[in-house]
Every structure is written in C-alpha cells, then in structure tokens.
Design an enzyme around this catalytic site. Structure first.
Site, PDB file in Angstrom:
ATOM      1  N   ARG A  82       0.844  -1.191   0.000  1.00  0.00           N
ATOM      2  CA  ARG A  82       0.000   0.000   0.000  1.00  0.00           C
ATOM      3  C   ARG A  82       0.882   1.244   0.000  1.00  0.00           C
ATOM      4  O   ARG A  82       2.029   1.213   0.461  1.00  0.00           O
ATOM      5  CB  ARG A  82      -0.908   0.004   1.225  1.00  0.00           C
ATOM      6  CG  ARG A  82      -1.801  -1.231   1.339  1.00  0.00           C
ATOM      7  CD  ARG A  82      -2.593  -1.221   2.631  1.00  0.00           C
ATOM      8  NE  ARG A  82      -3.453  -2.390   2.746  1.00  0.00           N
ATOM      9  CZ  ARG A  82      -3.095  -3.545   3.315  1.00  0.00           C
ATOM     10  NH1 ARG A  82      -1.867  -3.677   3.834  1.00  0.00           N
ATOM     11  NH2 ARG A  82      -3.939  -4.566   3.383  1.00  0.00           N
ATOM     12  N   LYS A 107      -2.384  -2.200   7.656  1.00  0.00           N
ATOM     13  CA  LYS A 107      -3.805  -1.898   7.798  1.00  0.00           C
ATOM     14  C   LYS A 107      -4.435  -2.661   8.951  1.00  0.00           C
ATOM     15  O   LYS A 107      -5.354  -2.188   9.598  1.00  0.00           O
ATOM     16  CB  LYS A 107      -4.519  -2.236   6.486  1.00  0.00           C
ATOM     17  CG  LYS A 107      -5.997  -1.868   6.450  1.00  0.00           C
ATOM     18  CD  LYS A 107      -6.584  -2.160   5.089  1.00  0.00           C
ATOM     19  CE  LYS A 107      -8.061  -1.785   5.027  1.00  0.00           C
ATOM     20  NZ  LYS A 107      -8.641  -2.064   3.688  1.00  0.00           N
ATOM     21  N   HIS A 184      -2.808   3.923  -6.527  1.00  0.00           N
ATOM     22  CA  HIS A 184      -3.215   2.735  -5.777  1.00  0.00           C
ATOM     23  C   HIS A 184      -3.470   1.548  -6.705  1.00  0.00           C
ATOM     24  O   HIS A 184      -3.345   0.390  -6.292  1.00  0.00           O
ATOM     25  CB  HIS A 184      -4.479   3.031  -4.965  1.00  0.00           C
ATOM     26  CG  HIS A 184      -5.005   1.841  -4.209  1.00  0.00           C
ATOM     27  ND1 HIS A 184      -4.352   1.315  -3.100  1.00  0.00           N
ATOM     28  CD2 HIS A 184      -6.091   1.054  -4.412  1.00  0.00           C
ATOM     29  CE1 HIS A 184      -5.026   0.266  -2.648  1.00  0.00           C
ATOM     30  NE2 HIS A 184      -6.083   0.088  -3.432  1.00  0.00           N
ATOM     31  N   ARG A 187      -1.180  -1.547  -7.045  1.00  0.00           N
ATOM     32  CA  ARG A 187      -1.354  -2.709  -6.170  1.00  0.00           C
ATOM     33  C   ARG A 187      -2.252  -3.754  -6.843  1.00  0.00           C
ATOM     34  O   ARG A 187      -1.953  -4.945  -6.815  1.00  0.00           O
ATOM     35  CB  ARG A 187      -1.931  -2.243  -4.838  1.00  0.00           C
ATOM     36  CG  ARG A 187      -2.163  -3.329  -3.794  1.00  0.00           C
ATOM     37  CD  ARG A 187      -2.451  -2.646  -2.455  1.00  0.00           C
ATOM     38  NE  ARG A 187      -3.123  -3.506  -1.505  1.00  0.00           N
ATOM     39  CZ  ARG A 187      -2.515  -4.337  -0.664  1.00  0.00           C
ATOM     40  NH1 ARG A 187      -1.202  -4.454  -0.700  1.00  0.00           N
ATOM     41  NH2 ARG A 187      -3.198  -5.059   0.198  1.00  0.00           N
ATOM     42  N   HIS A 218      -3.169  -9.318   3.384  1.00  0.00           N
ATOM     43  CA  HIS A 218      -4.589  -9.563   3.612  1.00  0.00           C
ATOM     44  C   HIS A 218      -4.776 -10.643   4.667  1.00  0.00           C
ATOM     45  O   HIS A 218      -3.922 -11.519   4.830  1.00  0.00           O
ATOM     46  CB  HIS A 218      -5.282  -9.989   2.313  1.00  0.00           C
ATOM     47  CG  HIS A 218      -5.388  -8.894   1.314  1.00  0.00           C
ATOM     48  ND1 HIS A 218      -5.401  -9.109  -0.059  1.00  0.00           N
ATOM     49  CD2 HIS A 218      -5.491  -7.551   1.470  1.00  0.00           C
ATOM     50  CE1 HIS A 218      -5.506  -7.952  -0.692  1.00  0.00           C
ATOM     51  NE2 HIS A 218      -5.559  -6.998   0.208  1.00  0.00           N
ATOM     52  N   TYR A 227      -9.056  -7.881  -5.776  1.00  0.00           N
ATOM     53  CA  TYR A 227      -7.959  -7.252  -6.514  1.00  0.00           C
ATOM     54  C   TYR A 227      -7.762  -7.886  -7.883  1.00  0.00           C
ATOM     55  O   TYR A 227      -7.096  -7.333  -8.747  1.00  0.00           O
ATOM     56  CB  TYR A 227      -6.646  -7.367  -5.713  1.00  0.00           C
ATOM     57  CG  TYR A 227      -6.505  -6.326  -4.641  1.00  0.00           C
ATOM     58  CD1 TYR A 227      -5.700  -5.210  -4.830  1.00  0.00           C
ATOM     59  CD2 TYR A 227      -7.185  -6.436  -3.438  1.00  0.00           C
ATOM     60  CE1 TYR A 227      -5.574  -4.240  -3.852  1.00  0.00           C
ATOM     61  CE2 TYR A 227      -7.065  -5.481  -2.451  1.00  0.00           C
ATOM     62  CZ  TYR A 227      -6.259  -4.385  -2.659  1.00  0.00           C
ATOM     63  OH  TYR A 227      -6.143  -3.432  -1.689  1.00  0.00           O
TER      64      TYR A 227
END
Length: 253
Positions: A82, A107, A184, A187, A218, A227
């Site tokens: 990220r 995150k 972004h 990613r 994740h 994604y």
C-alpha cells in the site's frame, strides 16, 4: 461512512436506553456516496511509460524527485504494498543483503516481511546511494522517500505527482469511468500480473492464492479476490489453462 454511522447509532441507542442522552445527533438519512472506482490494471507498456514519464518531475520539484519517484513506482509494483506502507518505510526496514522488507503498522496492525527480487534490490541499492546524499539526522530511522532529507513525502504529494506522471505517460481515463487511474491501482496491477504469470507458467493458482494474500497483507483470500479484476490477459491465461486441463482429461478416457 456507513460503518461509522452504524457503530455510532448503536452507541447512541445504548446511551439513550441508559438515560445518558435524550436523542441521537446523527442524521437519519445518509447522503448517497459516489460509486466505488473500478480498479485500473496497467499494461506492461503503460508501466514502462509511467517510469519514463517520471523524468517530467524535474520541473517544479527537487532534482532528486524523478529518480526517487521512479523507485517508488517500481517498489509499489514489485511488492504490491500500500502507498501508506511505502511512505512509512525507513532505511532500517529494508534489508538488501537478505532481500526482504519489513512493513510495520499495516492496515490490520500487523508486521509482515516482503521478499524482493534482484532487480528491485538493485534499484533500491541505487536509491540508497541517492537518498544518502541528502541530510539524514535520524540515521537509519530516516524516511526512505524524502526530497529534502528530513521530512518524508506525504500521501497527497505522492498522489499529486502520480497524476502529473500519468498524464505525461498518456494514460487517460477509461471510457465510462468518471475518475482517472490512480497510483493505488499499481497494487491491483501487481496482483493481477502475478496471477497471470502463474497461469502462464503452469502453476497451481488455487494453491498459491493464500500466499498472494499473505504477500499483500490480507487476512483472507476473499480480500485478495477483489484485486483480481478479470482483465483480458487474466481471462485468456485462465482459459488457456482450463483448455490444457480439459485436453489432459480427454486423453485419459
């Protein structure tokens, strides 16, 4: 916004039931939010053009910015991390000997290790030399990306620079999409390109998906699946793999 409203609504319902408040100050109707932006998957040619277009950052920026921004694009694509994670990196987080990056404060408040390949390691080694020419009063705790040495790049400045680079690279807003591609989206691109490469090399993609999820930081495969946009390249690779599987099965009958 919806989640925050739901949590606060529950809090105020509890407060009202216990007599701590007379009413809830929250609005009863939430405004309509714009639809989520469709992730953009850059082609390899567009990635090349983005890297070349970083040279346009010579105007209005420090002379160190073009090369550093090129490194950032390569880092984001090569690791799928990220933007915030990249901006928080310090010198001590990057081990060029073991070829691994330690990402803190993710995150989900976890730390993870991200392996890097020889090409990206070489790019980061050159970046270390350029960055070392700037003041580094914090030593190895200094931010990895900083134009003038002390303060690291901000999220907004990186986003602004990317839109400048994107326009210079001639990458336009997709038809029907109200907003242009973002940094972004690198990613998303990293994830899709990795899966396409697995398909093309005959790897067991289903077995490798949990590893991709861990690589991206994740907590489950479901977070990773969003994604993986069904791009023409990904669809073709998956279809080809299925065709090969079907042909193998037909020989066994």
């Amino acid at each position: 916004m919806v989640l925050k409203h739901s949590v606060l609504s529950g809090l105020f319902r509890f407060a009202i039931s216990r007599g701590y408040a007379d009413r809830s100050p929250l609005p009863t109707v939430l405004p309509n939010l714009p639809p989520a932006q469709t992730p953009y998957v850059y082609s390899t040619d567009e990635l090349r053009r983005l890297l070349e277009a970083t040279s346009t950052l010579r105007t209005g920026y420090s002379r160190h910015v073009p090369a550093m921004y090129r490194t950032m694009i390569l880092l984001l694509y090569g690791t799928g991390m990220r933007i915030g994670e990249a901006l928080r990196l310090t010198f001590q987080d990057v081990d060029l000997v073991e070829k691994v990056i330690t990402i803190h404060c993710t995150k989900f408040y976890k730390t993870r290790l991200v392996p890097i390949g020889p090409k990206l390691s070489g790019e980061l080694a050159a970046h270390f030399e350029r960055r070392g020419l700037l003041p580094m009063p914090q030593g190895n705790a200094a931010p990895l990306f900083a134009s003038r040495g002390i303060r690291g790049w901000t999220y907004q400045s990186v986003v602004t620079m990317f839109q400048h680079v994107r326009r210079a690279a001639g990458i336009e807003r997709p038809i029907g999409e109200p907003r242009p591609p973002r940094i972004h989206d690198l990613r998303h691109t990293a994830a899709v390109h990795r899966v396409v490469a697995w398909y093309q090399s005959g790897q067991d993609v289903q077995r490798l998906l949990p590893q991709l999820a861990t690589f991206l930081g994740h907590i489950d495969i479901q977070s990773t699946q969003r994604y993986l946009q069904m791009t023409p390249e990904l669809l073709e690779a998956a279809s080809q793999r299925f065709a090969e599987y079907a042909m193998e099965g037909s020989h066994e009958e």
